[in-house]
Design a protein around this motif. Sequence first.
Motif, PDB file in Angstrom:
ATOM      1  N   ALA A  83      18.873  52.900  82.530  1.00 36.99           N
ATOM      2  CA  ALA A  83      18.794  53.603  81.251  1.00 36.99           C
ATOM      3  C   ALA A  83      18.698  55.117  81.409  1.00 36.99           C
ATOM      4  O   ALA A  83      19.207  55.872  80.574  1.00 36.99           O
ATOM      5  N   GLY A  84      18.059  55.587  82.472  1.00 37.63           N
ATOM      6  CA  GLY A  84      17.954  57.032  82.684  1.00 37.63           C
ATOM      7  C   GLY A  84      19.299  57.683  82.885  1.00 37.63           C
ATOM      8  O   GLY A  84      19.534  58.823  82.435  1.00 37.63           O
ATOM      9  N   GLY A  85      20.222  56.991  83.556  1.00 30.23           N
ATOM     10  CA  GLY A  85      21.566  57.524  83.749  1.00 30.23           C
ATOM     11  C   GLY A  85      22.314  57.675  82.444  1.00 30.23           C
ATOM     12  O   GLY A  85      23.095  58.607  82.253  1.00 30.23           O
ATOM     13  N   VAL A  86      22.069  56.734  81.515  1.00 26.50           N
ATOM     14  CA  VAL A  86      22.685  56.815  80.190  1.00 26.50           C
ATOM     15  C   VAL A  86      22.115  57.998  79.412  1.00 26.50           C
ATOM     16  O   VAL A  86      22.852  58.806  78.838  1.00 26.50           O
ATOM     17  N   ALA A  87      20.786  58.113  79.395  1.00 29.88           N
ATOM     18  CA  ALA A  87      20.123  59.108  78.546  1.00 29.88           C
ATOM     19  C   ALA A  87      20.330  60.537  79.011  1.00 29.88           C
ATOM     20  O   ALA A  87      20.282  61.467  78.205  1.00 29.88           O
ATOM     21  N   VAL A  88      20.559  60.742  80.303  1.00 34.54           N
ATOM     22  CA  VAL A  88      20.719  62.099  80.798  1.00 34.54           C
ATOM     23  C   VAL A  88      22.172  62.565  80.696  1.00 34.54           C
ATOM     24  O   VAL A  88      22.482  63.726  80.982  1.00 34.54           O
ATOM     25  N   ASN A 105      19.248  48.038  74.403  1.00 29.51           N
ATOM     26  CA  ASN A 105      18.205  48.637  75.226  1.00 29.51           C
ATOM     27  C   ASN A 105      18.755  49.438  76.395  1.00 29.51           C
ATOM     28  O   ASN A 105      18.101  50.369  76.864  1.00 29.51           O
ATOM     29  N   LEU A 106      19.943  49.092  76.872  1.00 31.61           N
ATOM     30  CA  LEU A 106      20.532  49.797  78.008  1.00 31.61           C
ATOM     31  C   LEU A 106      21.483  50.900  77.587  1.00 31.61           C
ATOM     32  O   LEU A 106      21.591  51.915  78.278  1.00 31.61           O
ATOM     33  N   HIS A 107      22.187  50.742  76.464  1.00 32.40           N
ATOM     34  CA  HIS A 107      23.218  51.709  76.086  1.00 32.40           C
ATOM     35  C   HIS A 107      22.956  52.393  74.736  1.00 32.40           C
ATOM     36  O   HIS A 107      22.967  53.620  74.660  1.00 32.40           O
ATOM     37  N   ALA A 108      22.761  51.612  73.679  1.00 35.06           N
ATOM     38  CA  ALA A 108      22.659  52.209  72.349  1.00 35.06           C
ATOM     39  C   ALA A 108      21.429  53.102  72.211  1.00 35.06           C
ATOM     40  O   ALA A 108      21.543  54.290  71.860  1.00 35.06           O
ATOM     41  N   MET A 109      20.258  52.549  72.476  1.00 37.88           N
ATOM     42  CA  MET A 109      19.019  53.326  72.329  1.00 37.88           C
ATOM     43  C   MET A 109      18.941  54.489  73.329  1.00 37.88           C
ATOM     44  O   MET A 109      18.655  55.630  72.920  1.00 37.88           O
ATOM     45  N   PRO A 110      19.198  54.289  74.635  1.00 39.02           N
ATOM     46  CA  PRO A 110      19.224  55.433  75.556  1.00 39.02           C
ATOM     47  C   PRO A 110      20.316  56.443  75.216  1.00 39.02           C
ATOM     48  O   PRO A 110      20.146  57.640  75.453  1.00 39.02           O
TER      49      PRO A 110
END
Length: 474
Positions: A302-307, A356-361
Motif C-alpha cells: 500500500a505504501g508504494g501506491v500512496a507515495v 484496501n490496496l489500491h482505492a483507499m491508498p
Amino acid sequence: MGAAQSFRDMCDREKNTNVRLSLPAVCIVWQTSMIILFGVFIRYNPEADPHWAEYKKTHNLTDIENDFYFRYPSFQDVHVMIFVGFGFLMTFLKRYSFGGVGFNFLIASFGLQWALLMQGWFHSLDYTDGKIKIGVENLINADFCVASCLIAYGALLGKVSPVQLMVLTLFGITLFAVEEYIILTLIHARDAGGSMVIHTFGGYYGLAISWMLYRPNLDQSSRLQGSVYHSDVFATIGTLFLWMFWPSFNSAISYHGDGQHRAAINTYLALASTVLTTVAISSFFQKHGKLDMVHIQNSTLAGGVAVGTAAEFMLMPYGSLIVGFCCGVLSTLGYIYITPFLEKRLKIQDTCGIHNLHAMPGVIGGIVGAISAAGATVDVYGHEGLVETFDFKNEFEHMVPTIQGGHQAAGMCVAICFGIGGGIFVGAILRLPIWGDPADDNCFDDEVYWEVPEDEESIPPILQYNNHMQNKDM
C-alpha cells in the motif's frame, strides 16, 4: 420501475458458462481489429526508426542518448510487475490459480494493444501525417493503462467469464485514456506513480462493477472462496515481485535526473515502512498474535501506491516513511473491518480487497500529492527545480504551487468520478445474460473455463481411499 425490474429479471436468468463460440469470436475479431488499426495508425517514433542515423546527426545526438537506454530497464521492471506480479498475486484462491494467472495474461495482452492506440490518439499523434509514433515510453504507459484493468479484475476474481473480462478491458482502457488526458493534460496535475490515474480509477472502477454484479447467493461458493497453503505461497511470490519493482513503477516515466532518482528513493522507503506496520497491525488484531497472510500479501504494497503521486516531489525521506507507516495501518485495518462492511452494507463483494490496496491508498496518495504541491517553495526546490518538477512551462508558466495543489485535488476528483461512473455503466452491460459468467454456486473454480488436471484435492474422499487401498495391495 417496471423497466428496471424487467432488466433485473432478464439479467438473473439461468447462467450458461459455455464460451466455446463467444470467447474465440471476441479474441479473433478484436485481434484482427488491432492489426488493422495498427496498420493504419501506428508507426515507430524517430528514436526507433531507421532514420535515427540522420536524426541524431541533425540534432547532434549520440546513440547512448536514445531514450531506449534510459527507459528500457524500467520498462522491463514494470512489465514483470504486470504479468508476473499481478498474475501471481491473484493465485491465492484454492481452485482458481489458472484463472488468476491466465486471465491476467489475457487482459494484459489485449489491453496493451488497445492502450497504445487510445493513449496514442491523445498524446502521440503526429498531426503532419496522422500517425501515432511509439517508442519505449509508450510501452511503459500502455502497461500503466493495463494495470488499472488488472486492479479492477481483482474485485471480480472468480466471479466473471473471460468474455466479460475482455469487455471490461475494452471499456476500462478507453475510460483510462480519457481520464488520464483530462487529469494530466487539461487539469495539469502531476501523477508520476499513478496514485490517481491508475490506482484510484482502477480501484473504484472495479468496485463499482462489483456492486453492479452483486451476487446475493455467493455464499454457495464459500467452500472455494479461500486459500490453501501452497496457493498463498504462490500469491506471496507475486507480492515480492511487485514490492521489489515498485520503485521502477513510480519512477519509470519521470524526467531523467533528480526527479526519477527521488521517485525511486521515496517509493523504496515507503514500501519498507509499510511492511513493519502491516506486520504490527496484523499481529495485534489476530488471536494469539498470529499473522494473516492476506495482510502480508496485500497491505505491504500500500505504501508504494500512496507515495505514487508525490513520488518525484520533495516529500523527504522521513515523509516517505510516514506515508508508508500510515498506509500499512489503514490498509490492514481495511481488510479486517472495511471489506466485511462493504459486502454486508454496500453489497460490494471485493474478492482481492482492492479497496484496501489500491482505492483507499490511491486517494491517500492524491491527498499527499495535493498537500506536497501546495506547500512547495522556491527555497526547497530552487526556481529551476520548481519549474521542472511541476512542469510550469508554456501556458502554465505562471502557475504557483498553491494553485497547483488545487489542480492536484481536482485530478483526484476526476479519477474517482470516472472510476465510479464508468464502473456503473460497464457493470450494467456486464449484467446482461450473454457473457457466460458462472452461477453463484460455481464461482472461484477453474474447472468452469479451464481443462484442469486431476489431483488429489479434486478427487472425492471415497475415491482417494479406494486408490490408496489399491496401491497398497499392489
